[in-house]
Design a protein around this motif. Sequence first.
Motif, PDB file in Angstrom:
ATOM      1  N   GLY A   1       0.815  -1.213   0.000  1.00 37.92           N
ATOM      2  CA  GLY A   1       0.000   0.000   0.000  1.00 37.92           C
ATOM      3  C   GLY A   1       0.846   1.260   0.000  1.00 37.92           C
ATOM      4  N   LEU A   2       1.957   1.247   0.754  1.00 38.94           N
ATOM      5  CA  LEU A   2       2.851   2.412   0.777  1.00 38.94           C
ATOM      6  C   LEU A   2       3.491   2.650  -0.575  1.00 38.94           C
ATOM      7  CD1 LEU A   2       4.617   1.935   4.239  1.00 38.94           C
ATOM      8  CD2 LEU A   2       2.923   3.671   3.631  1.00 38.94           C
ATOM      9  N   VAL A   3       3.933   1.579  -1.224  1.00 43.58           N
ATOM     10  CA  VAL A   3       4.550   1.720  -2.547  1.00 43.58           C
ATOM     11  C   VAL A   3       3.542   2.251  -3.564  1.00 43.58           C
ATOM     12  CG1 VAL A   3       5.570   0.440  -4.473  1.00 43.58           C
ATOM     13  CG2 VAL A   3       6.329  -0.016  -2.142  1.00 43.58           C
ATOM     14  N   LEU A   4       2.325   1.700  -3.537  1.00 44.93           N
ATOM     15  CA  LEU A   4       1.279   2.198  -4.435  1.00 44.93           C
ATOM     16  C   LEU A   4       0.991   3.673  -4.176  1.00 44.93           C
ATOM     17  CD1 LEU A   4      -1.330  -0.726  -4.470  1.00 44.93           C
ATOM     18  CD2 LEU A   4      -0.005   0.121  -6.418  1.00 44.93           C
ATOM     19  N   GLY A   5       0.876   4.040  -2.918  1.00 45.37           N
ATOM     20  CA  GLY A   5       0.591   5.431  -2.580  1.00 45.37           C
ATOM     21  C   GLY A   5       1.688   6.363  -3.038  1.00 45.37           C
ATOM     22  N   LEU A   6       2.936   5.974  -2.827  1.00 47.13           N
ATOM     23  CA  LEU A   6       4.058   6.819  -3.226  1.00 47.13           C
ATOM     24  C   LEU A   6       4.130   6.963  -4.744  1.00 47.13           C
ATOM     25  CD1 LEU A   6       6.452   8.419  -2.124  1.00 47.13           C
ATOM     26  CD2 LEU A   6       7.819   6.317  -2.240  1.00 47.13           C
ATOM     27  N   CYS A   7       3.908   5.858  -5.451  1.00 45.27           N
ATOM     28  CA  CYS A   7       3.953   5.900  -6.922  1.00 45.27           C
ATOM     29  C   CYS A   7       2.851   6.789  -7.489  1.00 45.27           C
ATOM     30  CB  CYS A   7       3.842   4.486  -7.487  1.00 45.27           C
ATOM     31  SG  CYS A   7       5.284   3.450  -7.191  1.00 45.27           S
ATOM     32  N   PHE A   8       1.632   6.622  -6.992  1.00 49.38           N
ATOM     33  CA  PHE A   8       0.528   7.401  -7.552  1.00 49.38           C
ATOM     34  C   PHE A   8       0.555   8.847  -7.079  1.00 49.38           C
ATOM     35  CE2 PHE A   8      -1.132   3.229  -8.625  1.00 49.38           C
ATOM     36  CZ  PHE A   8      -1.690   3.474  -9.874  1.00 49.38           C
ATOM     37  N   ALA A   9       1.158   9.114  -5.930  1.00 57.80           N
ATOM     38  CA  ALA A   9       1.358  10.507  -5.531  1.00 57.80           C
ATOM     39  C   ALA A   9       2.345  11.189  -6.468  1.00 57.80           C
ATOM     40  CB  ALA A   9       1.871  10.571  -4.089  1.00 57.80           C
ATOM     41  N   SER A  10       3.391  10.461  -6.870  1.00 60.73           N
ATOM     42  CA  SER A  10       4.349  11.007  -7.830  1.00 60.73           C
ATOM     43  C   SER A  10       3.687  11.261  -9.181  1.00 60.73           C
ATOM     44  CB  SER A  10       5.535  10.047  -7.991  1.00 60.73           C
ATOM     45  OG  SER A  10       6.191   9.836  -6.758  1.00 60.73           O
ATOM     46  N   LEU A  11       2.821  10.328  -9.595  1.00 59.87           N
ATOM     47  CA  LEU A  11       2.102  10.526 -10.855  1.00 59.87           C
ATOM     48  C   LEU A  11       1.158  11.722 -10.775  1.00 59.87           C
ATOM     49  CD1 LEU A  11       1.175   6.861 -11.869  1.00 59.87           C
ATOM     50  CD2 LEU A  11       2.951   8.315 -12.850  1.00 59.87           C
ATOM     51  N   ALA A  12       0.532  11.915  -9.616  1.00 61.92           N
ATOM     52  CA  ALA A  12      -0.405  13.033  -9.463  1.00 61.92           C
ATOM     53  C   ALA A  12       0.291  14.383  -9.572  1.00 61.92           C
ATOM     54  CB  ALA A  12      -1.120  12.928  -8.114  1.00 61.92           C
ATOM     55  N   LEU A  13       1.576  14.434  -9.264  1.00 57.77           N
ATOM     56  CA  LEU A  13       2.338  15.685  -9.349  1.00 57.77           C
ATOM     57  C   LEU A  13       3.194  15.755 -10.605  1.00 57.77           C
ATOM     58  CD1 LEU A  13       3.459  15.847  -5.615  1.00 57.77           C
ATOM     59  CD2 LEU A  13       1.636  17.168  -6.704  1.00 57.77           C
ATOM     60  N   SER A  14       3.001  14.792 -11.503  1.00 55.02           N
ATOM     61  CA  SER A  14       3.778  14.762 -12.742  1.00 55.02           C
ATOM     62  C   SER A  14       3.328  15.865 -13.695  1.00 55.02           C
ATOM     63  CB  SER A  14       3.622  13.396 -13.410  1.00 55.02           C
ATOM     64  OG  SER A  14       4.167  13.407 -14.714  1.00 55.02           O
ATOM     65  N   PRO A  15       4.247  16.409 -14.505  1.00 50.38           N
ATOM     66  CA  PRO A  15       3.829  17.390 -15.524  1.00 50.38           C
ATOM     67  C   PRO A  15       3.000  16.771 -16.648  1.00 50.38           C
ATOM     68  CG  PRO A  15       6.172  16.871 -15.738  1.00 50.38           C
ATOM     69  CD  PRO A  15       5.715  16.237 -14.462  1.00 50.38           C
ATOM     70  N   SER A  16       3.004  15.435 -16.746  1.00 50.96           N
ATOM     71  CA  SER A  16       2.242  14.751 -17.787  1.00 50.96           C
ATOM     72  C   SER A  16       0.758  14.706 -17.433  1.00 50.96           C
ATOM     73  CB  SER A  16       2.776  13.329 -17.989  1.00 50.96           C
ATOM     74  OG  SER A  16       1.914  12.574 -18.808  1.00 50.96           O
ATOM     75  N   ARG A  17      -0.079  15.165 -18.344  1.00 50.35           N
ATOM     76  CA  ARG A  17      -1.528  15.135 -18.109  1.00 50.35           C
ATOM     77  C   ARG A  17      -2.042  13.708 -18.022  1.00 50.35           C
ATOM     78  NH1 ARG A  17      -5.221  18.653 -22.041  1.00 50.35           N
ATOM     79  NH2 ARG A  17      -3.943  20.253 -21.019  1.00 50.35           N
ATOM     80  N   MET A  18      -1.471  12.806 -18.828  1.00 51.40           N
ATOM     81  CA  MET A  18      -1.904  11.409 -18.793  1.00 51.40           C
ATOM     82  C   MET A  18      -1.582  10.768 -17.445  1.00 51.40           C
ATOM     83  SD  MET A  18      -0.881   8.290 -21.386  1.00 51.40           S
ATOM     84  CE  MET A  18      -1.572   9.217 -22.767  1.00 51.40           C
ATOM     85  N   ALA A  19      -0.396  11.063 -16.906  1.00 50.43           N
ATOM     86  CA  ALA A  19      -0.014  10.513 -15.604  1.00 50.43           C
ATOM     87  C   ALA A  19      -0.923  11.047 -14.506  1.00 50.43           C
ATOM     88  CB  ALA A  19       1.445  10.849 -15.301  1.00 50.43           C
ATOM     89  N   ARG A  20      -1.231  12.322 -14.557  1.00 49.62           N
ATOM     90  CA  ARG A  20      -2.126  12.902 -13.550  1.00 49.62           C
ATOM     91  C   ARG A  20      -3.521  12.309 -13.661  1.00 49.62           C
ATOM     92  NH1 ARG A  20       0.125  17.777 -15.429  1.00 49.62           N
ATOM     93  NH2 ARG A  20      -1.912  18.391 -16.276  1.00 49.62           N
ATOM     94  N   GLY A  21      -3.977  12.080 -14.895  1.00 47.41           N
ATOM     95  CA  GLY A  21      -5.294  11.473 -15.089  1.00 47.41           C
ATOM     96  C   GLY A  21      -5.354  10.047 -14.569  1.00 47.41           C
ATOM     97  N   LEU A  22      -4.261   9.276 -14.767  1.00 47.05           N
ATOM     98  CA  LEU A  22      -4.204   7.901 -14.266  1.00 47.05           C
ATOM     99  C   LEU A  22      -4.249   7.890 -12.749  1.00 47.05           C
ATOM    100  CD1 LEU A  22      -3.778   4.873 -14.802  1.00 47.05           C
ATOM    101  CD2 LEU A  22      -1.311   5.308 -14.788  1.00 47.05           C
ATOM    102  N   ALA A  23      -3.491   8.788 -12.121  1.00 39.00           N
ATOM    103  CA  ALA A  23      -3.480   8.863 -10.659  1.00 39.00           C
ATOM    104  C   ALA A  23      -4.848   9.269 -10.127  1.00 39.00           C
ATOM    105  CB  ALA A  23      -2.410   9.846 -10.195  1.00 39.00           C
ATOM    106  N   ALA A  24      -5.470  10.247 -10.771  1.00 43.77           N
ATOM    107  CA  ALA A  24      -6.790  10.699 -10.324  1.00 43.77           C
ATOM    108  C   ALA A  24      -7.830   9.590 -10.459  1.00 43.77           C
ATOM    109  CB  ALA A  24      -7.216  11.923 -11.131  1.00 43.77           C
ATOM    110  N   ALA A  25      -7.747   8.803 -11.556  1.00 45.11           N
ATOM    111  CA  ALA A  25      -8.696   7.708 -11.745  1.00 45.11           C
ATOM    112  C   ALA A  25      -8.525   6.639 -10.670  1.00 45.11           C
ATOM    113  CB  ALA A  25      -8.501   7.098 -13.134  1.00 45.11           C
TER     114      ALA A  25
END
Length: 237
Positions: free
Chosen positions: A35-59
Amino acid sequence: MDISILAPSATGWGDELLSGLWITVSLALTTLPFGLVLGLCFASLALSPSRMARGLAAAYVTVFRGLPELLTLFILYNGLGMFLNTVLSALAHDHVAVDLSPFLTGAVALALVFGAYAAEVFRGAFMALPPGQVEAAFAIGMSDWQVFHRIKFPQLMRLALPGLGNLWINLIKDTALVSVIALNDVMRQGFVASNVSKQPFLIYGAVCVLYWGLCILSETVLGWLEHRSNRGVRFVK
């Protein structure tokens, strides 16, 4: 009320409750790192400059924070098992049916939910990091990994620890959900003992004490970790 039924003996239910407690603790400890690894990875994606990465994290965060934990568990245990058996049936006429492990399925389901909430905790911690230290680290020639490992991560964990501590306490209580898929955790053992002994108040009272003990121990350890992580930190009033 016969208290002797709580004795760890052949006629008591104490040993079954303790074995269930061990499974509960094992499940929570197995779930936590994933759970910690998933949270850290998707938090990084949520702050990524890539719109696709942010959309994946938000979903991901929206789906698993919006679904009840019990429904997530049922989808994985029943739905995924049925899907795998259907696929195997289409690929081969003579195949061995897939029987998912309740422990593994419970750990995956709880990790997905834990990771969704942890992602928001980590995202807030990332945004609270002082940008000047990161800029100074890059200025003296540190690589991205060195900046993350030496500058960001230690402060990130200190800032995220209170929120992650709350999630850990919730995780301990959420492990009770796996009792519905026949995993012999402390909750299921208590249910069986209650039905056999016909003393639900005594049995479930003992289960409550076991959960309270886990939570009190966890809060003690978390308090020590928070105190240790804040050493040398000056708080402005």
